[in-house]
Design an enzyme around this catalytic site. Structure first.
Site, short mmCIF file in Angstrom:
data_model
loop_
_atom_site.label_atom_id
_atom_site.label_comp_id
_atom_site.label_asym_id
_atom_site.label_seq_id
_atom_site.Cartn_x
_atom_site.Cartn_y
_atom_site.Cartn_z
CG ASP A 136 -18.35 79.08 106.57
OD1 ASP A 136 -17.68 78.95 107.61
OD2 ASP A 136 -19.02 80.11 106.31
NE ARG A 186 -26.89 63.37 120.87
CZ ARG A 186 -25.76 62.82 121.26
NH1 ARG A 186 -25.64 62.35 122.48
NH2 ARG A 186 -24.73 62.76 120.45
#
Lengths: 683, 554
Positions: free
Chosen positions: A300, A374
């Site tokens: 990952d 955002r």
């Protein structure tokens, strides 16, 4: 001091031997011995020679019998010492398991106190601050800080909460604060702690595929030697040199691969133990072995290859704005931003521009980041007007600028694109004074920071033939840039759990073995599919259940160490096998002339070691054969030196050390022993 | 020219010719293995025997086909020998006795060609041609077919088949053995070997006595005897007989024929596996073993240690003057290294060390370079063993040519390396321990007698066929025991190799990477050579110590 430091030294100390001796003696039980065919042959030989020594006593006969028993005992001692290392750990784990009282919750909301051992899967239990969690399960209600030091050794408490990927709790750990409701997922006796105890004690140890194959081959070699020795008697009779059975037994024991036969299970136990010392629990030896065989590592990105979070790397102002102005605005907007990204902006501004917050911001209103807008920002009252600064995703901030009468130029868009293309995340900063039109200031380049030393790590892995694949949720462009910077071989961008699973399957279909780490429930299928699936201890119980290893430190980088430990285990096995078989040459030179020098005096020319008498030669070989086992116990526990490099270099080095060494060492050893043995009166 | 120079020249010529020919021949064999088409003649044969060339056999079917085919061959040959008196072209020879017929049938079907009898006084032309020569072709082809099946095991990926035995054997005979044999027979006839169907001619010699000169289709049997690593001579004297092997040139040519297919198979393997360097590595290991054997035997014979040679000045007892020490030693190393067993000198008369080294050469398991096909599969089994023993030292589960060596593979390999020692040591020990059997067969006292006994069982269990003449093998017991040794020594390993092939074929093939043990590098060649030598030495040194070693150290 580390309790295992003693075992790491090159020699066994006397105390250690004495401590494990009772255990070693109890392993002489033939029902136990028969599991190791090579050592069972020695066992039978020892019994046989003892009977012969009783019937026809002599110093020689008793010496041979005694040393054959010693050979068997040294083998069981190796196993006992290896197991002993895990036993201390198991004992401390047992402390944690001591029966907790469970507060079982009935559907009607009533509580009942029952012993933890009476819990069933699916029961709900309440655990409050100061109480021990009675069994493995998932938190279904509440959030609590939990002390998991009993199993991880890590004293800092961890947060466990319902829902999400941090819901798993382990029986035996202690709730420090708050109250949680846990749904039990493992029956008593099969909990994580139980499995762990069984594993470190070695009681659940089963032979691994590779160990079985090696055992098969060693058995075949033993049969060949048995045959060579049994048929030698007819040839000897033909030659008028019939041999005492005692001597034939001694020859047989010296020839069969006792060294590796005696140490094989100790090597396996020690390999598991090396993992445990690094806080990794493998559910089977098979998994450890598979780790050595891995061809592809799925890593990952976040936390493994890069530091956990993206960090501000650059301020890129638009035309007409100085980078200092941009940095200042960026810093102001991030003051209340507690995310690692936000803090990294403040730090970068401070470091690069020596910016300190001079303006009075006490009355400022901070706008927190929200998924809807955002962006985040700050509104600072300045002389009755409001100075608004906004920082956030490029599209969101540009829209804000336009909505407030401003204009975002092409150079801004170009900068944004350039940052994206280079794998960074562009954050746009804009400001607005009072009622004036908003104006963009520039771009903050947030970059993933690749952990130090990863490139070299991947280089080593490549030399060992292991391919690394970075898994990330980023878009392909970002992913490619980071992959290039970190030096991984390949990447999987915008990866969904299904993609991971598909990737693993396709690699396996072309014969490769895959290792991965994971923590979330949605990682479970991939963890189960991978040949080596390392679940993070912080993860869900589904993930822990699916993988075949659990990392108690929850450190995904550890996968690389796991691979090395797996390889070291196999190398140790191979090295001692080679050493063991190579030893036989010298033993022939010691024993064969001794056996037949009476019938054919010319065979004394093969006595190249110049051993003093036939009996002393045979006894010396037997003693060497026994002592070499003791001498190699520390090596088998520690594992042979392993440095990641190409297979060819590894083979060359180990062949020289253990192959050539195995040929030469016994010539010297047997000669030295003979010098001592020949002084024994009556021989 | 000194003896050493002669030895080196012969060796250089031989090595040069072999290196030159193995290249195209290896390529050609690879094509036989992989060719998708059958020619018209082959299609005719398949129709005749009712085989479907397109069908693919799992290893078990392949093994059953091999065993059935060889059982048929065994019965036919046995029948032919037993009924010789009733059949034409028998030159008036009687039926072969039961135990002898069994021994000879087993011997030729197993590619051993152990001969308890003398050809010119036991067998007529029909038995020689329809019986022995046929088996010389097909038994060689069986070995190559099994090697093909093993290669397919490495090559296949997740498959349940190892090829089609009927196609493999037909192609090997039709495309490989027959054409080369025809060409070589012509060359051998040019070299002076005889080829006729005349009855024996009795002539009066100058000294006044009479001598019977045998005839026979010698050249045609001679070439396949060597090419197929069979070794059964037309005459008792085998390749020492001037009608079989008239000149030093034919001698060298015969050595070449023995070695050429075994030394070409590695290249075919490399091509088929898609990495020619793998073939070069196996070829190198075989080559090193054979050169070491040739050098040591030649050295032992030239040094000529021992009472008789030292008195005579050279170890020429039992050797043909026209071949000399070097031609005989070179032949001996080739014939024992290839499982041929033809001889151009009496191995019994070699120096103790030379005879012992020839025996050790067989004890390696016939891999230097071994028989047709059997040498390759024997060496590949040894390679798997080497990879398994030392391969763990690279930190991975051992793998070779993209296939993992797991439990099943190791089981087959372990049983394979067990088989020959069991047969050899138990067989020899049984004779050694029964005084009546010793009296009947072991004519020489002391270590040399034991050497002869060991040599016989080494030769039979390894399917070589050469012998120490002083060992009396023509008894009912030895004919039966040695016959069984040959049969088990041939077919148990074949079944194990085919099972190994089946197990390998089922695995997914994975291209080797930098983490896998490199099997195409000098390091591995060295390892393989050492493993082959070490396994043989560890198994047989105790027995050898009482035979050739005790004799040589005198």
């Amino acid at each position: 001091m580390n309790p295992n430091a003693a075992q790491r030294s090159a020699f066994l100390d006397v105390r250690q031997v004495m401590r494990h001796l009772p255990q070693a003696v109890s392993k002489l039980d033939p029902r136990h011995m028969v599991r190791t065919p090579v050592m069972f042959v020695v066992w039978v030989g020892a019994l046989f020679t003892t009977v012969m020594a009783v019937q026809d006593p002599s110093v020689f006969a008793w010496s041979v019998a005694a040393w054959l028993w010693a050979t068997v005992l040294f083998g069981t001692l190796a196993e006992a010492v290896a197991e002993g290392r895990g036993r201390a750990q198991a004992d401390s784990l047992r402390q944690a398991r001591k029966d907790a009282v469970a507060r079982r919750l009935h559907p009607d909301g009533q509580e009942e106190h029952i012993p933890g051992a009476h819990l069933r899967v699916g029961d709900f239990v309440v655990v409050e601050a100061g109480e021990v969690i009675p069994g493995d399960g998932d938190v279904v209600e509440g959030v609590a800080s939990v002390d998991e030091s009993a199993i991880t050794g890590e004293s800092a408490p961890v947060i466990r909460e319902s829902g999400g990927d941090r819901s798993a709790v382990t029986g035996g750990t202690k709730v420090l604060s708050d109250r949680i409701v846990v749904r039990i997922t493992a029956a008593p006796g099969q909990t994580f702690l139980d499995r762990m105890i069984a594993l470190v004690e070695g009681s659940a140890r089963q032979k691994t595929p590779n160990e079985i194959a090696l055992n098969l081959l060693l058995s075949a070699l033993t049969i060949i030697f048995l045959l060579a020795v049994v048929t030698l008697q007819p040839f000897a009779i033909y030659s008028g040199a019939e041999q005492p059975l005692l001597v034939l037994v001694a020859l047989l024991v010296c020839l069969i691969p006792t060294t590796i036969g005696a140490l094989l299970s100790a090597i396996g136990i020690a390999g598991m133990d090396r993992l445990v010392q690094r806080n990794v629990l493998a559910t089977s030896g098979r998994a450890v072995e598979a780790a050595g065989d891995v061809d592809v590592l799925l890593l990952d990105k976040t936390g493994t290859i890069t530091l956990g979070n993206r960090q501000a790397a650059q301020f890129l102002p638009v035309a007409g704005v100085s980078d200092r102005e941009l940095a200042e605005a960026a810093q102001l907007s991030s003051l209340a931003d507690e995310t690692p990204e936000g803090r990294s902006i403040v730090v970068l501004a401070k470091q690069n521009y020596d910016l300190r917050v001079r303006r009075e911001v006490g009355e400022a209103t901070f706008l927190e980041f929200s998924a809807r807008t955002r962006m985040s920002g700050v509104d600072i009252p300045v002389d009755g007007q409001v100075h608004e600064i906004r920082k956030g995703a490029a599209a969101a901030v540009i829209r804000w600028v336009r909505e407030h009468g401003g204009h975002a130029g092409d150079d801004l868009a170009d900068t944004v694109d350039a940052v994206s293309a280079a794998g960074g995340t562009p954050l746009v900063v804009a400001e607005r004074f009072g009622g004036q039109p908003a104006q963009p200031l520039g771009v903050i380049n947030l970059k993933d920071v690749v952990k130090e030393g990863m490139r070299e790590r991947f280089e080593q892995l490549r030399s060992m033939g292991i391919r690394t694949v970075m898994i990330t949720g980023d878009n392909p462009m970002t992913a490619r840039a980071i992959a290039a910077e970190a030096g991984v071989d390949d990447f999987l961008a915008e990866a969904k759990p299904e993609d991971k699973l598909a990737l693993i399957r396709s690699e396996q279909a072309s014969g490769r073995m895959v290792a991965m780490t994971g923590d979330g429930t949605n990682d479970a299928p991939a963890l189960a599919q991978a040949d080596v699936g390392v679940a993070m201890n912080t993860g869900t119980s589904a993930a822990k259940e699916a993988g075949n290893m659990v990392d108690l430190d929850s450190n995904p980088t550890k996968l690389i160490e796991i691979v090395e430990i797996g390889k070291q285990l196999l190398v140790t096995r191979g090295a001692l096998t080679t050493f063991s078989i190579a030893n036989d040459l010298a033993k022939y030179f010691a024993i064969l002339p001794a056996m037949f020098v009476l019938a054919y005096p010319q065979l004394d020319r093969l006595n190249v070691m110049g051993l003093s008498s036939p009996q002393s030669a045979i006894l010396s070989a037997v003693i060497f054969n026994a002592l070499i086992i003791v001498a190699l116990i520390p090596l088998s526990l520690r594992g042979v030196r392993f440095a990641p490099t190409t297979a060819e270099r590894l083979l060359r080095r180990n062949l020289l050390t253990y192959g050539l060494g195995g040929l030469v060492v016994p010539f010297i050893g047997i000669k030295l022993i003979d010098l001592v043995v020949s002084q024994i009166p009556g021989l | 020219m000194t003896q050493t120079a002669a030895a080196l020249l012969q060796l250089a010529a031989l090595v040069g010719a072999l290196l030159l020919v193995q290249w195209p021949l290896g390529t050609y064999i690879a094509k036989i293995l992989t060719d998708q088409r059958d020619n018209r003649l082959e299609r005719g044969i398949y129709r005749l025997v009712g085989a479907d060339p397109a069908s693919r056999q799992p290893w078990s079917r392949y093994a059953v086909s091999v065993l059935a085919f060889c059982a048929m061959g065994l019965l036919l040959l046995y029948g032919l020998l037993r009924m010789q008196a009733m059949l034409p072209w028998n030159l008036g020879m009687a039926a072969v006795p039961a135990s002898g017929a069994f021994n000879t049938a087993a011997s030729f079907v197993t590619n051993t060609n152990w001969q308890w009898y003398s050809g010119e006084s036991t067998l007529g032309y029909l038995a020689q041609m329809a019986g022995l020569t046929v088996q010389n072709f097909v038994s060689a082809a069986v070995g190559i077919s099994v090697a093909f099946a093993l290669l397919r095991g490495f090559l296949a990926s997740g498959a349940n088949e190892v090829g089609n035995f009927w196609v493999d054997i037909t192609r090997t005979v039709m495309r490989l053995l027959l054409p080369i044999a025809a060409l070589a027979a012509a060359l051998l006839m040019l070299g002076g070997a005889i080829q006729n169907l005349s009855d024996p001619v009795t002539v009066n010699t100058l000294s006044g006595g009479s001598q019977t000169l045998p005839g026979g289709p010698v050249a045609t049997q001679e070439v396949i005897k060597q090419l197929g690593t069979n070794g059964g001579g037309f005459y008792n004297a085998n390749s020492a007989h001037p009608f079989e092997n008239p000149t030093p040139f034919t001698n060298l040519f015969q050595i070449f024929l023995m070695l050429v297919i075994p030394f070409s198979l590695p290249r075919a393997m490399g091509i088929v596996l898609g990495n020619k360097r793998q073939g070069v590595a196996i070829l190198s290991a075989m080559g090193i073993l054979w050169l070491v054997s040739a050098a040591t035997i030649t050295w032992a014979e030239m040094a000529g240690k021992g009472l008789a040679p030292e008195l005579a000045g050279a170890a020429m007892e039992g050797k043909e003057v026209r071949f000399g020490v070097t031609g005989s030693a070179l032949f001996a190393s080739a014939t024992t290294g290839t499982s041929t067993g033809a001889v151009d000198a009496m191995h019994d008369s070699f120096t103790a060390a030379g005879g012992g080294l020839a025996m050790l050469n067989m004890m390696l398991g016939e891999v230097s370079p071994g028989g047709t096909g059997s040498g390759l599969y024997g060496m590949l089994v040894a390679a798997i063993l080497a990879v398994f023993l030392a391969g763990l030292m690279v930190g991975r589960t051992p793998e070779i040519y993209g296939k993992r060596i797991g439990r099943r593979e190791v089981t087959m390999v372990a049983l394979y390396i067990l088989t020959t020692p069991v047969i050899l040591l138990v067989g020899a020990a049984l004779t050694a321990v029964v005084p009546a059997l010793v009296t009947a067969s072991v004519s020489q006292a002391g270590p040399h007698g034991l050497s002869g006994l060991l040599y016989a069982y080494t030769s039979a269990s390894n399917n070589n066929g050469s012998a120490f003449a002083s060992f009396g093998a023509a008894t009912t017991y030895q004919n039966t025991a040695l016959g069984l040794a040959m049969l088990f020594g041939r077919f148990v390993p074949i079944v194990l190799v085919l099972a190994l092939a089946g197990s390998l074929a089922e695995q997914t093939r994975k291209p080797p990477g930098p983490g896998t043990l490199p099997t195409d590098k000098p390091l591995f060649v060295g390892l393989l050579v050492v493993v082959v030598l070490f396994v043989a030495a560890l198994t047989y040194v105790p027995a050898l110590a009482l035979g050739p070693v005790a004799e040589a150290l005198l």
